[in-house]
Each structure stands twice: as C-alpha cells, then as structure tokens.
Motif scaffolding. Sequence first.
Motif, PDB file in Angstrom:
ATOM      1  N   UNK A 219      11.691 -14.693 -51.759  1.00 49.47           N
ATOM      2  CA  UNK A 219      11.198 -15.127 -50.465  1.00 49.47           C
ATOM      3  C   UNK A 219      12.223 -14.846 -49.267  1.00 49.47           C
ATOM      4  N   UNK A 220      11.794 -15.462 -48.167  1.00 47.33           N
ATOM      5  CA  UNK A 220      12.868 -15.346 -47.000  1.00 47.33           C
ATOM      6  C   UNK A 220      13.070 -16.862 -46.839  1.00 47.33           C
ATOM      7  N   UNK A 221      14.566 -16.851 -46.594  1.00 47.58           N
ATOM      8  CA  UNK A 221      15.232 -18.208 -46.291  1.00 47.58           C
ATOM      9  C   UNK A 221      14.647 -18.805 -45.184  1.00 47.58           C
TER      10      UNK A 221
ATOM     11  N   UNK B  18       8.678 -14.566 -42.959  1.00 49.57           N
ATOM     12  CA  UNK B  18       8.424 -13.236 -42.222  1.00 49.57           C
ATOM     13  C   UNK B  18       8.404 -12.071 -42.941  1.00 49.57           C
ATOM     14  N   UNK B  19       7.912 -10.908 -42.599  1.00 53.93           N
ATOM     15  CA  UNK B  19       7.769  -9.727 -43.010  1.00 53.93           C
ATOM     16  C   UNK B  19       9.009  -9.202 -43.595  1.00 53.93           C
ATOM     17  N   UNK B  20       8.959  -8.769 -45.077  1.00 50.01           N
ATOM     18  CA  UNK B  20      10.237  -8.347 -45.710  1.00 50.01           C
ATOM     19  C   UNK B  20      10.157  -6.959 -46.223  1.00 50.01           C
ATOM     20  N   UNK B  21      10.862  -6.126 -46.037  1.00 46.36           N
ATOM     21  CA  UNK B  21      10.723  -4.709 -46.381  1.00 46.36           C
ATOM     22  C   UNK B  21      11.577  -4.479 -47.548  1.00 46.36           C
ATOM     23  N   UNK B  22      11.387  -3.231 -47.979  1.00 43.94           N
ATOM     24  CA  UNK B  22      11.907  -2.476 -49.000  1.00 43.94           C
ATOM     25  C   UNK B  22      13.676  -2.258 -48.538  1.00 43.94           C
ATOM     26  N   UNK B  23      14.412  -2.294 -49.708  1.00 41.16           N
ATOM     27  CA  UNK B  23      15.891  -2.036 -49.206  1.00 41.16           C
ATOM     28  C   UNK B  23      16.162  -0.498 -49.410  1.00 41.16           C
ATOM     29  N   UNK B  24      15.244   0.464 -49.850  1.00 42.36           N
ATOM     30  CA  UNK B  24      15.571   1.669 -50.043  1.00 42.36           C
ATOM     31  C   UNK B  24      15.656   2.664 -48.739  1.00 42.36           C
TER      32      UNK B  24
ATOM     33  N   UNK C 294       4.824 -22.123 -52.464  1.00 45.04           N
ATOM     34  CA  UNK C 294       3.921 -20.914 -52.841  1.00 45.04           C
ATOM     35  C   UNK C 294       2.908 -20.564 -51.613  1.00 45.04           C
ATOM     36  N   UNK C 295       3.659 -20.642 -50.604  1.00 43.91           N
ATOM     37  CA  UNK C 295       2.817 -20.202 -49.320  1.00 43.91           C
ATOM     38  C   UNK C 295       2.316 -18.919 -49.183  1.00 43.91           C
ATOM     39  N   UNK C 296       0.968 -18.697 -48.598  1.00 47.36           N
ATOM     40  CA  UNK C 296       0.736 -17.548 -48.500  1.00 47.36           C
ATOM     41  C   UNK C 296       1.361 -16.301 -47.668  1.00 47.36           C
ATOM     42  N   UNK C 297       1.433 -15.302 -47.869  1.00 46.31           N
ATOM     43  CA  UNK C 297       2.720 -14.383 -47.206  1.00 46.31           C
ATOM     44  C   UNK C 297       4.023 -14.573 -47.484  1.00 46.31           C
ATOM     45  N   UNK C 298       4.336 -15.478 -48.283  1.00 49.80           N
ATOM     46  CA  UNK C 298       5.633 -16.113 -48.695  1.00 49.80           C
ATOM     47  C   UNK C 298       6.442 -15.409 -49.661  1.00 49.80           C
ATOM     48  N   UNK C 299       5.894 -14.978 -50.543  1.00 51.42           N
ATOM     49  CA  UNK C 299       6.633 -14.164 -51.873  1.00 51.42           C
ATOM     50  C   UNK C 299       6.265 -12.710 -52.050  1.00 51.42           C
ATOM     51  N   UNK C 300       7.285 -11.884 -52.373  1.00 49.77           N
ATOM     52  CA  UNK C 300       7.639 -10.514 -52.388  1.00 49.77           C
ATOM     53  C   UNK C 300       8.165  -9.977 -53.731  1.00 49.77           C
ATOM     54  N   UNK C 301       7.845  -8.671 -53.940  1.00 47.99           N
ATOM     55  CA  UNK C 301       8.718  -8.162 -54.883  1.00 47.99           C
ATOM     56  C   UNK C 301       8.563  -6.518 -54.215  1.00 47.99           C
ATOM     57  N   UNK C 302       9.381  -5.735 -54.859  1.00 49.59           N
ATOM     58  CA  UNK C 302       9.704  -4.340 -54.486  1.00 49.59           C
ATOM     59  C   UNK C 302       9.585  -3.409 -55.706  1.00 49.59           C
ATOM     60  N   UNK C 303       9.119  -2.243 -55.482  1.00 47.78           N
ATOM     61  CA  UNK C 303       9.160  -1.132 -56.518  1.00 47.78           C
ATOM     62  C   UNK C 303       9.437   0.155 -55.823  1.00 47.78           C
TER      63      UNK C 303
ATOM     64  N   UNK D 235       6.211  -2.552 -51.436  1.00 47.05           N
ATOM     65  CA  UNK D 235       6.271  -3.914 -51.211  1.00 47.05           C
ATOM     66  C   UNK D 235       5.143  -4.836 -51.787  1.00 47.05           C
ATOM     67  N   UNK D 236       5.279  -5.547 -52.768  1.00 50.18           N
ATOM     68  CA  UNK D 236       4.012  -6.399 -53.106  1.00 50.18           C
ATOM     69  C   UNK D 236       4.164  -7.887 -52.247  1.00 50.18           C
ATOM     70  N   UNK D 237       3.425  -8.122 -51.830  1.00 55.68           N
ATOM     71  CA  UNK D 237       3.369  -9.689 -50.777  1.00 55.68           C
ATOM     72  C   UNK D 237       2.046 -10.252 -51.322  1.00 55.68           C
ATOM     73  N   UNK D 238       2.463 -11.613 -51.837  1.00 55.81           N
ATOM     74  CA  UNK D 238       1.367 -12.379 -52.296  1.00 55.81           C
ATOM     75  C   UNK D 238       0.692 -13.032 -51.112  1.00 55.81           C
ATOM     76  N   UNK D 239      -0.824 -12.867 -50.959  1.00 56.80           N
ATOM     77  CA  UNK D 239      -1.397 -13.601 -49.983  1.00 56.80           C
ATOM     78  C   UNK D 239      -2.643 -14.229 -50.577  1.00 56.80           C
ATOM     79  N   UNK D 240      -2.604 -15.523 -50.534  1.00 54.84           N
ATOM     80  CA  UNK D 240      -3.659 -16.099 -51.203  1.00 54.84           C
ATOM     81  C   UNK D 240      -4.766 -16.844 -50.100  1.00 54.84           C
ATOM     82  N   UNK D 241      -4.263 -16.766 -48.881  1.00 52.84           N
ATOM     83  CA  UNK D 241      -5.164 -17.297 -47.714  1.00 52.84           C
ATOM     84  C   UNK D 241      -5.019 -16.513 -46.622  1.00 52.84           C
TER      85      UNK D 241
END
Length: 157
Positions: free
Chosen positions: A96-98, A102-108, A128-137, A146-152
């Motif tokens: 998540x972002x400190x 904010x939108x967080x992108x891929x590091x590649x 566990x805010x909507x738009x707040x957690x990410x992972x990349x592949x 980028x996978x971003x969790x959006x629950x609402x």
Amino acid sequence: MNLKLEMIVLPVSDIGRAKAFYEKVGFRLDVDYTANNEFRVVHFTPPGSECSIIFGEGMTPIAPGSFQGLYLIVSDIEEARAELVGRGIEVGEIFHDAGGLLHHGHEGGDVTHRGPGQERLAGLHPERASYGSYLTFSDPDGNGWVLQEVSQRLPGR
C-alpha cells in the motif's frame, strides 16, 4: 456520448509463450486467427472485464515489454494473489502507499505512477480501504500489470 475502452494491443516477442502465459493467468481466449505468415491475432479477455488484450504478428511496432501499469481491479486482493500463485504466476507481495490512496504503478521499465515522496509499504492498506492495496506481476516480455483492490467504487464510476 459513451466511449468504452474495448481493447489494448499488447507488444510481445513470442506469441506462443504469451498465449500460454495469459491462459495460465486465467484470461479467456476469444480468438486465435492466422491470416498468413505476416498476420496473426490472439485475443484474450480477463475474467469479468469488458476490455480485452490482443497481440500477435503484424499488430504493433511497439517494443515488447514496454507497457507498464496495466490495471486489473479485484474485490479481494489476498484471494486474487493466492489464485495467481496457485496458477504458477510469479507475483509481488501486496503493498500500500504510505501517503494514502494514490495510484501506484509497476516498477518495470521506465514507467511508474508514483508521485514525489510516494513510498510503498508492505502489506494491505491499514484500513483495507478501497483503492488502497496493490500487487504487481509481469508477463514473460516484461509488460507490467497492477492488481488494485476496489471494494467500493468512487462516485461516478
């Protein structure tokens, strides 16, 4: 006027390898059409998405692996990560972002979506805010997802 994003042309170097990867990720194969030795199109759609990706021979002059920050939205990022890992896909850890949501992108590659002072922190967003957690592949060519969790959804979406 309504405008819907329908398709993204993805630059890949090896069509067979890319096709196997996106099948493994769980995207639905819609079309694999070869017209001749100079033109082949492979069309995939992520589960639940109205937007698809295509790649193939004679599709784009863009360098393979140059796309970064292709977002896929999931309702449960832990579940999505477990499913991708179970499918044999190498994925990063959840972060998540400190500074907030904010939108967080891929590091590649040369592209990130980070603003000045943005810092990635390990784990789920604390609330566990909507738009707040990410992972990349990345795919085998290095195109970054980028996978971003959006629950609402935010209003208007």
